[in-house]
Design a protein around this motif. Structure first.
Motif, PDB file in Angstrom:
ATOM      1  N   PHE A  45     -35.497  15.575  20.124  1.00  0.00           N
ATOM      2  CA  PHE A  45     -35.096  16.197  18.848  1.00  0.00           C
ATOM      3  C   PHE A  45     -35.107  17.723  18.952  1.00  0.00           C
ATOM      4  N   TRP A  46     -35.949  18.276  19.845  1.00  0.00           N
ATOM      5  CA  TRP A  46     -36.048  19.729  20.019  1.00  0.00           C
ATOM      6  C   TRP A  46     -34.745  20.349  20.525  1.00  0.00           C
ATOM      7  N   LEU A  47     -33.836  19.483  20.992  1.00  0.00           N
ATOM      8  CA  LEU A  47     -32.540  20.011  21.450  1.00  0.00           C
ATOM      9  C   LEU A  47     -31.636  20.397  20.285  1.00  0.00           C
ATOM     10  N   SER A  48     -31.939  19.884  19.085  1.00  0.00           N
ATOM     11  CA  SER A  48     -31.017  20.103  17.953  1.00  0.00           C
ATOM     12  C   SER A  48     -30.742  21.579  17.699  1.00  0.00           C
ATOM     13  N   SER A  49     -31.779  22.424  17.852  1.00  0.00           N
ATOM     14  CA  SER A  49     -31.535  23.848  17.564  1.00  0.00           C
ATOM     15  C   SER A  49     -30.567  24.435  18.581  1.00  0.00           C
ATOM     16  N   GLY A  50     -30.676  23.985  19.864  1.00  0.00           N
ATOM     17  CA  GLY A  50     -29.747  24.469  20.893  1.00  0.00           C
ATOM     18  C   GLY A  50     -28.327  23.993  20.616  1.00  0.00           C
ATOM     19  N   VAL A  51     -28.193  22.744  20.175  1.00  0.00           N
ATOM     20  CA  VAL A  51     -26.863  22.198  19.898  1.00  0.00           C
ATOM     21  C   VAL A  51     -26.264  22.898  18.661  1.00  0.00           C
TER      22      VAL A  51
ATOM     23  N   LEU B 106     -37.228  24.113  29.932  1.00  0.00           N
ATOM     24  CA  LEU B 106     -36.931  24.441  28.531  1.00  0.00           C
ATOM     25  C   LEU B 106     -38.236  24.509  27.718  1.00  0.00           C
ATOM     26  N   GLY B 107     -38.309  25.492  26.822  1.00  0.00           N
ATOM     27  CA  GLY B 107     -39.478  25.605  25.940  1.00  0.00           C
ATOM     28  C   GLY B 107     -40.757  25.908  26.699  1.00  0.00           C
ATOM     29  N   SER B 108     -40.701  26.803  27.692  1.00  0.00           N
ATOM     30  CA  SER B 108     -41.886  27.101  28.510  1.00  0.00           C
ATOM     31  C   SER B 108     -42.185  28.585  28.589  1.00  0.00           C
ATOM     32  N   GLY B 109     -41.504  29.394  27.798  1.00  0.00           N
ATOM     33  CA  GLY B 109     -41.794  30.824  27.800  1.00  0.00           C
ATOM     34  C   GLY B 109     -40.962  31.630  28.777  1.00  0.00           C
ATOM     35  N   LEU B 110     -40.033  30.970  29.478  1.00  0.00           N
ATOM     36  CA  LEU B 110     -39.205  31.708  30.439  1.00  0.00           C
ATOM     37  C   LEU B 110     -37.826  32.053  29.858  1.00  0.00           C
ATOM     38  N   GLY B 111     -37.707  31.948  28.541  1.00  0.00           N
ATOM     39  CA  GLY B 111     -36.485  32.420  27.881  1.00  0.00           C
ATOM     40  C   GLY B 111     -35.274  31.529  28.089  1.00  0.00           C
ATOM     41  N   SER B 112     -35.495  30.211  28.151  1.00  0.00           N
ATOM     42  CA  SER B 112     -34.329  29.313  28.305  1.00  0.00           C
ATOM     43  C   SER B 112     -33.397  29.450  27.108  1.00  0.00           C
ATOM     44  N   SER B 113     -33.976  29.655  25.909  1.00  0.00           N
ATOM     45  CA  SER B 113     -33.125  29.733  24.713  1.00  0.00           C
ATOM     46  C   SER B 113     -32.187  30.933  24.807  1.00  0.00           C
ATOM     47  N   ALA B 114     -32.737  32.088  25.227  1.00  0.00           N
ATOM     48  CA  ALA B 114     -31.893  33.285  25.313  1.00  0.00           C
ATOM     49  C   ALA B 114     -30.870  33.149  26.424  1.00  0.00           C
ATOM     50  N   SER B 115     -31.270  32.579  27.574  1.00  0.00           N
ATOM     51  CA  SER B 115     -30.293  32.493  28.666  1.00  0.00           C
ATOM     52  C   SER B 115     -29.205  31.481  28.305  1.00  0.00           C
ATOM     53  N   PHE B 116     -29.555  30.471  27.495  1.00  0.00           N
ATOM     54  CA  PHE B 116     -28.555  29.537  26.973  1.00  0.00           C
ATOM     55  C   PHE B 116     -27.582  30.312  26.067  1.00  0.00           C
ATOM     56  N   CYS B 117     -28.122  31.089  25.136  1.00  0.00           N
ATOM     57  CA  CYS B 117     -27.268  31.850  24.197  1.00  0.00           C
ATOM     58  C   CYS B 117     -26.371  32.837  24.936  1.00  0.00           C
TER      59      CYS B 117
ATOM     60  N   ILE C 193     -32.337  29.508  17.072  1.00  0.00           N
ATOM     61  CA  ILE C 193     -33.392  28.808  17.830  1.00  0.00           C
ATOM     62  C   ILE C 193     -34.782  29.380  17.520  1.00  0.00           C
ATOM     63  N   HIS C 194     -34.910  30.720  17.454  1.00  0.00           N
ATOM     64  CA  HIS C 194     -36.237  31.341  17.282  1.00  0.00           C
ATOM     65  C   HIS C 194     -36.619  31.607  15.830  1.00  0.00           C
ATOM     66  N   GLY C 195     -35.658  31.584  14.912  1.00  0.00           N
ATOM     67  CA  GLY C 195     -35.957  31.961  13.522  1.00  0.00           C
ATOM     68  C   GLY C 195     -35.889  33.471  13.381  1.00  0.00           C
TER      69      GLY C 195
ATOM     70  N   GLY D 163     -45.885  21.399  26.138  1.00  0.00           N
ATOM     71  CA  GLY D 163     -44.679  21.718  25.369  1.00  0.00           C
ATOM     72  C   GLY D 163     -45.030  22.490  24.104  1.00  0.00           C
ATOM     73  N   ARG D 164     -44.149  23.355  23.690  1.00  0.00           N
ATOM     74  CA  ARG D 164     -44.345  24.115  22.457  1.00  0.00           C
ATOM     75  C   ARG D 164     -43.011  24.649  21.990  1.00  0.00           C
ATOM     76  N   ASN D 165     -43.034  25.255  20.802  1.00  0.00           N
ATOM     77  CA  ASN D 165     -41.787  25.672  20.196  1.00  0.00           C
ATOM     78  C   ASN D 165     -41.925  27.121  19.729  1.00  0.00           C
ATOM     79  N   THR D 166     -41.062  27.975  20.246  1.00  0.00           N
ATOM     80  CA  THR D 166     -41.190  29.409  19.958  1.00  0.00           C
ATOM     81  C   THR D 166     -41.122  29.695  18.457  1.00  0.00           C
ATOM     82  N   LYS D 167     -40.177  29.024  17.774  1.00  0.00           N
ATOM     83  CA  LYS D 167     -39.974  29.285  16.339  1.00  0.00           C
ATOM     84  C   LYS D 167     -41.281  29.094  15.557  1.00  0.00           C
TER      85      LYS D 167
HETATM   86  N1  LIG Z   1     -29.874  24.335  28.650  1.00  0.00           N
HETATM   87  C1  LIG Z   1     -30.074  24.123  27.348  1.00  0.00           C
HETATM   88  N2  LIG Z   1     -29.364  23.191  26.681  1.00  0.00           N
HETATM   89  C2  LIG Z   1     -29.566  22.977  25.365  1.00  0.00           C
HETATM   90  N3  LIG Z   1     -30.468  23.621  24.611  1.00  0.00           N
HETATM   91  C3  LIG Z   1     -31.202  24.555  25.221  1.00  0.00           C
HETATM   92  C4  LIG Z   1     -31.049  24.862  26.606  1.00  0.00           C
HETATM   93  N4  LIG Z   1     -31.915  25.835  26.920  1.00  0.00           N
HETATM   94  C5  LIG Z   1     -32.599  26.118  25.781  1.00  0.00           C
HETATM   95  N5  LIG Z   1     -32.182  25.356  24.755  1.00  0.00           N
HETATM   96  C6  LIG Z   1     -32.693  25.375  23.370  1.00  0.00           C
HETATM   97  O1  LIG Z   1     -33.776  26.289  23.322  1.00  0.00           O
HETATM   98  C7  LIG Z   1     -35.006  25.618  22.971  1.00  0.00           C
HETATM   99  C8  LIG Z   1     -36.159  26.222  23.737  1.00  0.00           C
HETATM  100  O2  LIG Z   1     -36.302  27.545  23.310  1.00  0.00           O
HETATM  101  P1  LIG Z   1     -37.695  28.210  23.014  1.00  0.00           P
HETATM  102  O3  LIG Z   1     -38.564  27.334  22.177  1.00  0.00           O
HETATM  103  O4  LIG Z   1     -37.397  29.554  22.515  1.00  0.00           O
HETATM  104  O5  LIG Z   1     -38.383  28.301  24.471  1.00  0.00           O
HETATM  105  P2  LIG Z   1     -37.935  29.154  25.743  1.00  0.00           P
HETATM  106  O6  LIG Z   1     -36.917  30.127  25.294  1.00  0.00           O
HETATM  107  O7  LIG Z   1     -39.196  29.823  26.185  1.00  0.00           O
HETATM  108  O8  LIG Z   1     -37.486  28.194  26.770  1.00  0.00           O
HETATM  109  C9  LIG Z   1     -34.765  24.160  23.318  1.00  0.00           C
HETATM  110  O9  LIG Z   1     -35.571  23.325  22.517  1.00  0.00           O
HETATM  111  C10 LIG Z   1     -33.273  24.009  22.996  1.00  0.00           C
HETATM  112  O10 LIG Z   1     -33.064  23.794  21.619  1.00  0.00           O
END
Ligand SMILES: Nc1ncnc2c1ncn2[C@@H]1O[C@H](COP(=O)(O)OP(=O)(O)O)[C@@H](O)[C@H]1O
Ligand SMILES: C[C@@](O)(CCOP(=O)(O)O)CC(=O)O
Ligand SMILES: [Mg+2]
Length: 364
Positions: free
Chosen positions: A111-117, A143-154, A199-201, A243-247
């Protein structure tokens, strides 16, 4: 039909996470782990063949999402896309996008993927409207580990989408990596920031900025300064796999700040000084062994002070503390990186450690 590929790196925060959301200085560096995106923009179909669809494939998770252009138009309305002017997603639009994401039946365990989608749908429809196309994403980052996956996705999604938009035109016949100009990178960064908000609020913007521009940066209230380390800085990254959620963590710190405004303001001010001092030390020249050791000891001390203040903000975790204690047994200093509450821990690997392992290897 046109197709592009883009990639954007993750990051570590050397100092100042959370406090940077409240206006303090922070220092971050891009790392060599990327989110990779490919984007194919299809030509419009003849009217008798229907209206096509917008597709997102998350390859690592074997998930594919698809929305017909007519469904998107029905829910999101007639609004036109303007790729050159980043705008914030209104609360009404967030709600409509959330409904479109819900229709996709994301598995409960993910479900945590919803914000990314949702962030993807926002960027896509804002930049390309309802034109048919397909985006495929893979990531080297946890994903969701503090290495900025959300920003690199954006950043990687915004970069790929913009490369085939009216705002930036890339020659798709070339196979070399195309480098965006400074203005183009700024546009990518502004769109990525709008995505990161979903994703972050309340993001500070440091993660999308370092992912867009790379290298090492000092960042405060949207302003970045590129910095360069005078000597190599080696960091070990340990993932607690909690696991944790930045927001939620960012919101938790803001709540603490509203309960204890004066105390927390002092904590944020202290972090501001720590980051500025760290930035100065990182850049200061270190020629001999003594000055390299002195420099590393100062960095270690500042990392420990920053970690103490992150504990004060309530974002450490038992698993993080365990990594800190374990590293301390070897006289190594650590701090969490990113939002905390689990995720990754940074440990400085000082030069003496490197020299002693070289010595051990050569005398073995
Ligand atoms: N490759 C990806 N595909 C889809 N969603 C992603 C991807 N990478 C990041 N996200 C979104 O970003 C969220 C994780 O972001 P966040 O909680 O800020 O942690 P972090 O930025 O440290 O990885 C995921 O739950 C997802 O919604
Ligand atoms: C906690 C914060 O400072 C960094 C969050 O990084 P990450 O999403 O945990 O990788 C939030 C922000 O600056 O937007
Ligand atoms: Mg993030």
């Amino acid at each position: 039909m046109a197709e592009v590929r883009a990639r954007a790196p993750g990051k570590i925060i050397l100092s100042g996470e959370h406090a940077v959301v409240h206006g303090s200085t922070a220092v971050a560096a891009a790392i060599d782990l990327y989110t990779h995106v490919s984007f194919r923009l299809d030509s419009p179909l003849p009217p008798e063949n229907g209206d096509g669809s917008v597709e997102l494939e998350l390859k690592d998770m074997a998930l594919v999402f698809s929305w017909s252009s007519s469904r998107l138009k029905e829910v999101l309305g007639d609004g036109f896309a303007d790729s050159s002017t980043p705008v914030s997603c209104s609360p009404g639009r967030i709600k409509s996008i959330a409904a479109l994401v819900e229709e996709q039946n994301i598995p409960e365990a993910k479900f945590w993927l919803s914000s990314g989608v949702s962030c993807f749908l926002y960027l896509y429809t804002s930049i390309h409207g309802y034109k048919r196309g397909k985006v495929v994403v893979t990531s080297d980052l946890p994903l969701g580990s503090g290495l900025g996956s959300s920003a690199s996705f954006c950043v990687s999604v915004a970069g790929a989408l913009l490369a085939l938009s009216d705002a930036i035109s890339v020659d798709t016949s070339q196979t070399e990596w195309f480098k965006f100009s400074k203005n183009e990178l700024e546009l990518v960064n502004r769109w990525a920031f709008e995505g990161e908000k979903i994703i972050h609020g309340k993001p500070s913007g440091i993660d999308n900025t370092v992912s867009t521009f790379g290298g090492m940066i000092q960042f405060r209230s949207g302003e970045l300064t590129h910095i360069k380390s005078s000597a190599p800085l080696r960091m070990l990254i340990t993932n607690t796999k909690v696991g944790r959620n930045t927001k939620a963590l960012v919101a938790g710190v803001s709540e603490r700040a509203s309960r204890h405004p004066d105390a927390m303001a002092s904590v944020f001010t202290a972090v501001d000084f720590i980051s500025k001092e760290l930035s100065a030390i990182i850049q200061s020249p270190a020629q001999d062994d003594i000055s390299i050791t002195a420099r590393e000891e100062k960095i270690e001390e500042l990392m420990e002070m920053n970690q103490g203040l992150l504990q004060c903000m309530g974002v450490s975790h038992a698993a993080i503390e365990m990594v800190l204690r374990t590293m301390l047994k070897y006289k190594l200093a650590s701090k969490l990186t990113g939002a905390g509450g689990g995720g990754c821990v940074l440990t400085l690997l000082p030069t003496w450690l490197l020299l002693s392992s070289i010595h051990a290897a050569s005398s073995a």
